[in-house]
Write a protein that holds these residues in place. Structure first.
Motif, short mmCIF file in Angstrom:
data_model
loop_
_atom_site.label_atom_id
_atom_site.label_comp_id
_atom_site.label_asym_id
_atom_site.label_seq_id
_atom_site.Cartn_x
_atom_site.Cartn_y
_atom_site.Cartn_z
N GLU A 243 27.55 67.96 45.90
CA GLU A 243 26.65 68.45 44.86
C GLU A 243 26.71 67.59 43.60
O GLU A 243 25.70 67.45 42.89
CB GLU A 243 26.99 69.90 44.50
N ASP A 244 27.88 67.04 43.31
CA ASP A 244 28.01 66.25 42.08
C ASP A 244 27.64 64.78 42.27
O ASP A 244 27.78 63.98 41.34
CB ASP A 244 29.42 66.37 41.49
N ALA A 245 27.18 64.39 43.44
CA ALA A 245 26.73 63.01 43.66
C ALA A 245 25.46 62.76 42.84
O ALA A 245 24.66 63.67 42.61
CB ALA A 245 26.45 62.77 45.13
N PHE A 246 25.30 61.52 42.40
CA PHE A 246 24.05 61.15 41.73
C PHE A 246 23.65 59.75 42.16
O PHE A 246 24.48 58.91 42.51
CB PHE A 246 24.17 61.28 40.21
N PHE A 247 22.35 59.52 42.13
CA PHE A 247 21.76 58.32 42.72
C PHE A 247 20.84 57.65 41.72
O PHE A 247 20.25 58.30 40.85
CB PHE A 247 20.93 58.70 43.96
N SER A 248 20.67 56.33 41.87
CA SER A 248 19.68 55.61 41.07
C SER A 248 19.35 54.29 41.75
O SER A 248 20.26 53.53 42.10
CB SER A 248 20.21 55.35 39.66
N VAL A 249 18.05 54.04 41.93
CA VAL A 249 17.58 52.72 42.37
C VAL A 249 17.48 51.89 41.08
O VAL A 249 16.43 51.81 40.46
CB VAL A 249 16.24 52.80 43.10
N LYS A 250 18.57 51.28 40.69
CA LYS A 250 18.78 50.81 39.32
C LYS A 250 18.28 49.39 39.04
O LYS A 250 18.20 48.97 37.87
CB LYS A 250 20.28 50.89 39.01
N GLU A 251 17.94 48.65 40.07
CA GLU A 251 17.69 47.22 39.89
C GLU A 251 16.64 46.90 38.85
O GLU A 251 16.76 45.92 38.11
CB GLU A 251 17.29 46.58 41.24
N VAL A 252 15.59 47.74 38.75
CA VAL A 252 14.51 47.44 37.81
C VAL A 252 15.03 47.40 36.36
O VAL A 252 14.50 46.65 35.53
CB VAL A 252 13.36 48.47 37.95
N ASP A 253 16.09 48.15 36.07
CA ASP A 253 16.67 48.15 34.73
C ASP A 253 17.51 46.91 34.45
O ASP A 253 17.90 46.66 33.31
CB ASP A 253 17.51 49.40 34.50
N LEU A 254 17.81 46.14 35.51
CA LEU A 254 18.54 44.88 35.36
C LEU A 254 17.59 43.69 35.50
O LEU A 254 18.03 42.56 35.68
CB LEU A 254 19.66 44.78 36.40
N ALA A 255 16.28 43.98 35.43
CA ALA A 255 15.24 42.94 35.54
C ALA A 255 15.26 42.28 36.90
O ALA A 255 15.00 41.08 37.04
CB ALA A 255 15.39 41.90 34.42
N ILE A 256 15.55 43.09 37.94
CA ILE A 256 15.59 42.57 39.31
C ILE A 256 14.66 43.41 40.18
O ILE A 256 14.55 44.63 39.99
CB ILE A 256 17.01 42.69 39.90
N THR A 257 14.01 42.78 41.14
CA THR A 257 13.34 43.49 42.21
C THR A 257 14.39 43.73 43.30
O THR A 257 14.97 42.76 43.81
CB THR A 257 12.18 42.67 42.79
N ALA A 258 14.68 44.97 43.60
CA ALA A 258 15.72 45.29 44.60
C ALA A 258 15.46 44.50 45.88
O ALA A 258 14.35 44.56 46.43
CB ALA A 258 15.73 46.79 44.88
N ASP A 259 16.50 43.76 46.34
CA ASP A 259 16.23 42.81 47.43
C ASP A 259 17.18 42.90 48.61
O ASP A 259 17.19 42.02 49.47
CB ASP A 259 16.24 41.36 46.88
N LEU A 260 18.00 43.97 48.69
CA LEU A 260 18.94 44.06 49.81
C LEU A 260 18.58 45.16 50.80
O LEU A 260 19.40 45.53 51.63
CB LEU A 260 20.37 44.26 49.29
N GLY A 261 17.36 45.68 50.72
CA GLY A 261 16.91 46.60 51.77
C GLY A 261 16.36 47.93 51.30
O GLY A 261 15.65 48.61 52.04
#
Length: 274
Positions: free
Chosen positions: A139-157
């Motif tokens: 329940e306490d897990a949390f998630f984020s597709v964070k790459e956009v905030d590092l100026a990256i297009t997520a590229d590992l899948g």
């Protein structure tokens, strides 16, 4: 058993076909280093080739599953080694393809990989879990597709795998905003199958599910994983043709005879190792 800098393989229960693979850099929340990307496919390959392993549970030591790629690693990859932009770009492309291959190793592994997620699962952590076969979290897990905030297009899948798991609309919203979302929302989106109240409860749930899968025909289990992954990129007709070919090679096995015999005798089947 081989020792790794960033990972740990643990056969927790004696004679159990369920093995635990831990991300093992808890002091930096299991951030992914260069060593991880070389060690991870080797560890998965060793488990895949071990006939005593039927199911793999992937989780993280410490307070978090994975905080994403180590920023030192990211910085080192992005540093140009030449004034020639073409050669720099070609080298960077090969670097990215190598990192991708480390994550895709989860799908190339014949044995099912179940992810147990607690704490943070960010950026590269999402890349990892979307390549796993089953995902559970606390329940306490949390998630984020964070790459956009590092100026990256997520590229590992993530951008390739997440849409088929949570739907295109949800995937693009998560990827463009980079927002944090909870374990309960992950369940509502379909990213995880179950949410547990505590890590201890999740660990017990993982063990029970993994042991249940491990008791089934290894030919049927590996075949189910392989056919589902291949069918993801096929039309219905192509997928049906592929599974017909697959089963024509494996259906007439001793496992089928044993399963039918055990059912009629009201006992648990015993299958040979793969």
């Amino acid at each position: 058993m081989e020792k790794y800098k960033t990972l740990e393989i643990v056969p927790k229960t004696p004679n159990s076909p369920v093995f635990h693979l831990y991300l093992n850099r808890p002091y930096i929340h299991n951030a992914l280093s260069r060593d991880f990307f070389s060690e991870f496919p080797k560890a998965l390959s060793s488990l895949d080739e071990n006939p005593n392993v039927s199911v793999i549970i992937l989780s993280g030591h410490g307070d978090h599953f994975c905080s994403g790629i180590d920023l030192k690693t990211l910085n080192s990859i992005s540093q140009p080694l030449s004034n020639d932009r073409g050669r720099t770009a070609e080298r960077l492309r090969r670097e990215i393809k190598g990192l991708q291959a480390a994550i895709t190793a989860l799908e190339l592994c014949r044995k099912p990989v179940i992810a147990g997620i607690h704490g943070a699962c960010i950026g590269g952590g999402i890349d990892i879990v979307t390549a796993c076969d089953i995902r559970y979290c606390t329940e306490d897990a949390f998630f984020s597709v964070k790459e956009v905030d590092l100026a990256i297009t997520a590229d590992l899948g993530t951008l390739q795998r997440l849409p088929s798991i949570v739907g295109y609309g949800n995937a693009i919203e998560l990827a463009l905003t980079g927002r944090r979302f909870s374990g309960l929302e992950a369940k509502a989106l379909g990213l995880v199958s179950r949410v547990f109240g505590s890590k201890d409860a999740m660990d017990e749930g993982l063990r029970a599910v993994a042991e249940g899968i491990a008791a089934k025909s290894p030919l049927a289990v590996t075949g189910t994983k392989a056919v589902l992954l291949r069918s993801r990129d096929m039309s219905l007709e192509q997928g049906l043709d592929y599974v017909a070919t697959w089963n024509s090679a494996t259906l007439l096995s001793d496992d089928l005879t044993e399963a039918v015999s055990a059912h009629s005798q009201k006992r648990k089947p015993v299958f040979a190792k793969l």
